[in-house]
Motif scaffolding. Structure first.
Motif, PDB file in Angstrom:
ATOM      1  N   PHE A 688      29.033  63.597  18.468  1.00  0.00           N
ATOM      2  CA  PHE A 688      27.726  63.029  18.183  1.00  0.00           C
ATOM      3  C   PHE A 688      26.669  63.596  19.126  1.00  0.00           C
ATOM      4  N   TYR A 689      27.028  63.677  20.378  1.00  0.00           N
ATOM      5  CA  TYR A 689      26.094  64.207  21.381  1.00  0.00           C
ATOM      6  C   TYR A 689      25.636  65.618  21.004  1.00  0.00           C
ATOM      7  N   LEU A 690      26.600  66.482  20.695  1.00  0.00           N
ATOM      8  CA  LEU A 690      26.255  67.873  20.391  1.00  0.00           C
ATOM      9  C   LEU A 690      25.370  67.962  19.155  1.00  0.00           C
ATOM     10  N   ARG A 691      25.725  67.175  18.147  1.00  0.00           N
ATOM     11  CA  ARG A 691      24.989  67.200  16.900  1.00  0.00           C
ATOM     12  C   ARG A 691      23.558  66.679  17.077  1.00  0.00           C
ATOM     13  N   GLU A 692      23.451  65.563  17.756  1.00  0.00           N
ATOM     14  CA  GLU A 692      22.151  64.934  17.932  1.00  0.00           C
ATOM     15  C   GLU A 692      21.251  65.767  18.846  1.00  0.00           C
ATOM     16  N   MET A 693      21.864  66.463  19.802  1.00  0.00           N
ATOM     17  CA  MET A 693      21.071  67.323  20.680  1.00  0.00           C
ATOM     18  C   MET A 693      20.376  68.427  19.882  1.00  0.00           C
TER      19      MET A 693
END
Ligand code: ADP
Ligand code: ZN
Ligand code: ZN
Length: 802
Positions: A688-693
């Protein structure tokens, strides 16, 4: 030093100056930094904080301080310094920064009382004429007897007396009757024969009292020895004992706790705690981000770190979101540290908060557990600051000063050279990104204690339910599972995700929502014009009649209230016992706790509520958690909508199956394919972190850019629009080259309480690019704000875009 530098209680300008006052001789030893005074200001007398003492002033004729309000500093030198930093960081008035650090009692109407801490005859004669055998004396009596201020200060300093502030009318300091020996031990024993041998209870009580080191509560004596009032009265009459009124601290958390011991740490926990312990040992300041799944034992890490800090003779602040400050949470700290803990939260009365604050001020406690404002606890040997659930938005104050507790924590951690620990199962993107860059030190707990599995999350596609002809709010799967649990005597938590106001539109057939193509946030429906607007950049378009994606006419606003859900639920599940928790049912003091207790006692099968039930709860018998409208938050007009949804889904699922019984989660949504829903169901924070970044980078949001929001409102719509244009013009002219201005645009809630609201958003990378422009803005509009009805606020790191 006979000049005091004073911050006066008038909001002059955002860069308000200090005023110099002469300290008259009789106040020389009384006036100190951190003391409030009354000073002449123009034709009036007003309150001010002394922040510094000095010998010279740039001005010749200084007016004298008229009188003091405090006889000992109520703010430490560190907090005085911090107030200056806050003023600069948040562009607030210094006076608001100072006031924000103090409990409300100092802003209310109060009276002062003097409490004797020593024997009366230890005091000089002029005092004894006032005290006259009383242990509590109205401050006014001292004034009437013209006792000099310098004497008052002196007796406070040597610990003869204590000054207490009592809110007028209510919340008086609570007292109880205490018993103490009136004579010395040998004298008592000598006189013992005066008591007849038959008076067993009297003798027994006296012998017991001899063994006590301190005066004891009368109630305690009576309970322990099972004696009535009669023998006590007799002892008092014979001059053996005296009864005195003493303060008891209001204890909002009641009964004594079972003591708890440190648990042997797991290997993962040990690895995580080591660097924190090193920091404590070496008096070093690092910011740690403790990323640990729910139930991974973060709290045990906090507890053992604090233990170390206390062993070093230092103090600890623990911040917990208001809503998670449940008795369960408090118990965990009180049972480990007992009477060393003060608790500060908004449920306390003004008097109770003052009691807790005073324990800190007087160094009677070493740990404070509290909501946001506890970050200002006036400790002076801080050894650790912990912020649990660091992603919670309640750590940002929405009123002036608009500070973020995390930033204050970092300031204080640096000042005291002690660690700051930010803990969360779902850290903010800002914090995680900082940890990735090495600005924070990342600590990870990936496993639950005992390798317990996280509950299964089932995603239910509500579009399919509609297709099947199910027009209710509940999917067949959810209804089946609820019935199953209730039949088995287990419990269910149902969460309705509702954030009032902002209305977004969604197609119930295909889940399509209308997004702004520049800002990637949901467009907001404006009823008056029947149009959709983006309130970041002000783009607009007509409200569609049919879904732009599938051409269905089932496109409409979204949102239901808990009350409606409760009605529907009662219809669907005849025999279920339901407790509803929302702002309506929990507004009364104590209601929140009472409802939770009822649920814990098994008085209901289903707990239905808003976000407030997602956090901190721990019920053994809950085996099913249902999320009724996962989309409601996903489509808030807020660039953090996805992040907040991910956090909420993760958190609410943590409510199920925390003990022996395995748990399960059902999430109803119209957009099951949304990455937030998928990744939350897989408990995949990293993904989620990578995607949202990527999204944040593409649209220029934090952590890639900083944001500052300028809000304005006026009761005349035309004037609001006009002011918003002038604000934007000034900003466009004065902002640095690299800052980007969006708006002006109407706020998503255009009108609140008959005020029309507009906003401008600025994206920037360096504070230098915005600072002078914003100061100019505040200065330029100052007059309009004091003389006209305009309100203008500047909000760094904004969390609410309503
Ligand atoms: P978190 O704060 O990460 O959600 P908790 O601190 O609440 O996790 O821990 C979950 C449960 O595990 C609690 O009941 C706690 O008492 C227990 N626990 C924590 N650490 C240990 C340990 N080292 N040994 C045994 N039980 C532990
Ligand atoms: Zn559609
Ligand atoms: Zn836009």
């Amino acid at each position: 030093m006979d000049i005091a530098k004073v911050v006066v209680d008038v909001p002059v300008s955002a860069t308000d100056a200090l005023f110099d006052y002469h300290i008259p001789d009789h106040l020389k030893t009384v006036v100190k930094p951190g003391v409030r005074v009354v000073v002449p200001f123009g034709p009036r007398h007003i309150m001010g904080f002394v922040v510094d003492l000095t010998d010279d002033s740039d001005f010749d004729k200084l007016k004298p301080i008229q009188r003091v309000m405090d006889y000992e500093p109520i703010l430490t030198p560190e907090l005085l310094k911090l107030s200056k930093w806050l003023q600069h960081e948040t562009l607030c008035f210094r006076i608001s920064a100072l006031q924000a650090m103090l409990p409300a009692v100092f802003k209310a109407k109060y009276e002062k009382e003097v409490w004797l801490l020593t024997e009366e005859d230890a005091l000089p004669d002029n005092w004894q004429r006032v005290t006259q055998g009383r242990e509590v004396i109205p401050f006014q009596d001292l004034q009437d007897a013209q006792i000099p201020d310098s004497q008052i200060t002196k007796h406070i300093e040597v610990g003869d007396i204590e000054l207490k502030y009592v809110v007028k009318g209510k919340n008086r300091v609570k007292t109880d009757t205490y018993v103490k020996l009136a004579l010395s031990e040998p004298e008592t024993l000598e006189k013992l024969d005066d008591i007849s041998k038959q008076a067993k209870q009297q003798r027994q009580a006296l012998m017991w009292l001899i063994d006590q080191e301190e005066p004891v509560r009368l109630k305690q004596l009576q309970q322990t020895l099972d004696v009535t009032r009669g023998p006590i009265k007799a002892l008092e009459d014979k001059g053996f004992i005296s009864l005195v009124q003493r303060e008891i601290y209001r204890d909002p958390h009641g009964a004594e706790q079972q003591p708890s011991q440190s648990l042997p740490l797991t290997e993962q926990q040990q690895n995580v705690i080591n660097p924190i312990m090193d920091n404590i040992e070496q008096s070093k300041h690092d910011v740690f981000l403790l990323h640990g799944v729910t139930g991974s034992g973060k709290t045990e890490i906090y507890l053992q770190s604090i233990e170390k800090v206390l062993a070093k003779g230092e103090e600890a602040i623990v911040l917990v979101p208001e809503i998670a400050l449940t008795p369960q949470m408090v118990t965990r700290f009180k049972s480990r540290f007992g009477a060393d803990v003060a608790v500060l939260h908004s449920g306390l009365s003004t008097g109770e908060k003052y009691d807790e604050w005073r324990k800190i001020h007087r160094r009677e406690v070493k740990v404070v557990v509290g909501a946001r404002s506890a970050i200002f606890a006036p400790f002076d040997r801080l050894g650790i600051i912990i912020i649990d659930e660091e992603h919670e938005t309640t750590y940002k104050q929405e009123d002036y000063p608009k500070y973020h507790a995390r930033e204050v924590a970092k300031y204080r951690g640096d000042y005291h050279q002690c660690p700051v620990v930010l803990g969360s199962a779902t850290p903010t993107l800002e914090s995680y990104a900082r940890a990735q860059k090495g600005v924070y030190r990342l600590l990870e707990l990936t496993e639950r204690i005992n390798q317990q599995a996280l509950p299964d999350m089932e995603i239910v596609d509500m579009r399919k339910e509609l297709e099947k002809g199910n027009r209710t709010m509940f999917s067949d799967a959810l209804v089946d599972k609820m019935s199953e649990r209730i039949n088995r005597g287990e419990q269910v938590v149902l969460m309705l995700n509702r954030r009032g106001y902002a209305s977004f539109v969604m197609c119930r057939e295909c889940g399509e929502t209308v997004q702004c193509e520049h800002c990637d946030i949901s467009m907001t429906y404006h009823r008056t014009q029947h149009r959709l607007k983006c309130h970041y950049c002000n783009a607009e378009r007509p409200m569609p009649d049919v879904c732009p994606n599938c051409e269905s006419d089932a496109i409409r606003f979204f949102g239901t209230g808990t009350q409606k859900v409760e009605e529907a639920l009662r219809e669907q599940m005849d025999n279920a016992r339901i407790i509803r928790m929302d702002v309506d049912t929990t507004s009364r003091k104590g209601a929140h706790e009472r409802l939770l207790q009822q649920f814990a006692d098994g008085e209901a099968d289903i707990l239905l509520g808003t976000q407030m039930i997602a956090k901190g709860l721990d019920f053994e018998n809950v085996t099913l958690v249902g999320v009724i409208a996962a989309d409601a938050m996903l489509h808030l007009p807020d660039f953090r909508a996805a992040e907040k949804s991910f956090q909420l889904l993760t958190q609410v699922s943590g409510r199920a199956g925390r003990h022996e019984l395995p748990g399960e989660v059902v999430v109803q949504t119209y957009t099951p394919e949304h990455y937030t829903v998928e990744m939350a169901a897989a408990y995949d924070y990293q993904a989620f972190y990578l995607r949202e970044m990527q999204v944040r980078k593409r649209f220029g949001y934090p952590p890639y850019y900083y944001l500052v929001l300028v809000n304005l409102s006026h009761s005349h719509h035309v004037k609001a629009v006009d002011a918003s244009k002038r604000v934007a013009e000034l900003l466009a002219r004065e902002l640095g080259d690299d800052a980007q201005l969006l708006g002006p645009s109407p706020s998503p809630m255009l009108r609140i309480k008959d005020r029309y609201r507009y906003q401008c958003m600025i994206k920037y990378r360096q504070r230098d690019d915005v600072e002078s422009a914003l100061s100019q803005l505040l200065n330029q509009f100052q007059k309009e704000m004091t003389q006209d009805d305009l309100q203008l606020t500047v909000d760094f790191e904004p969390y609410y875009f309503m």
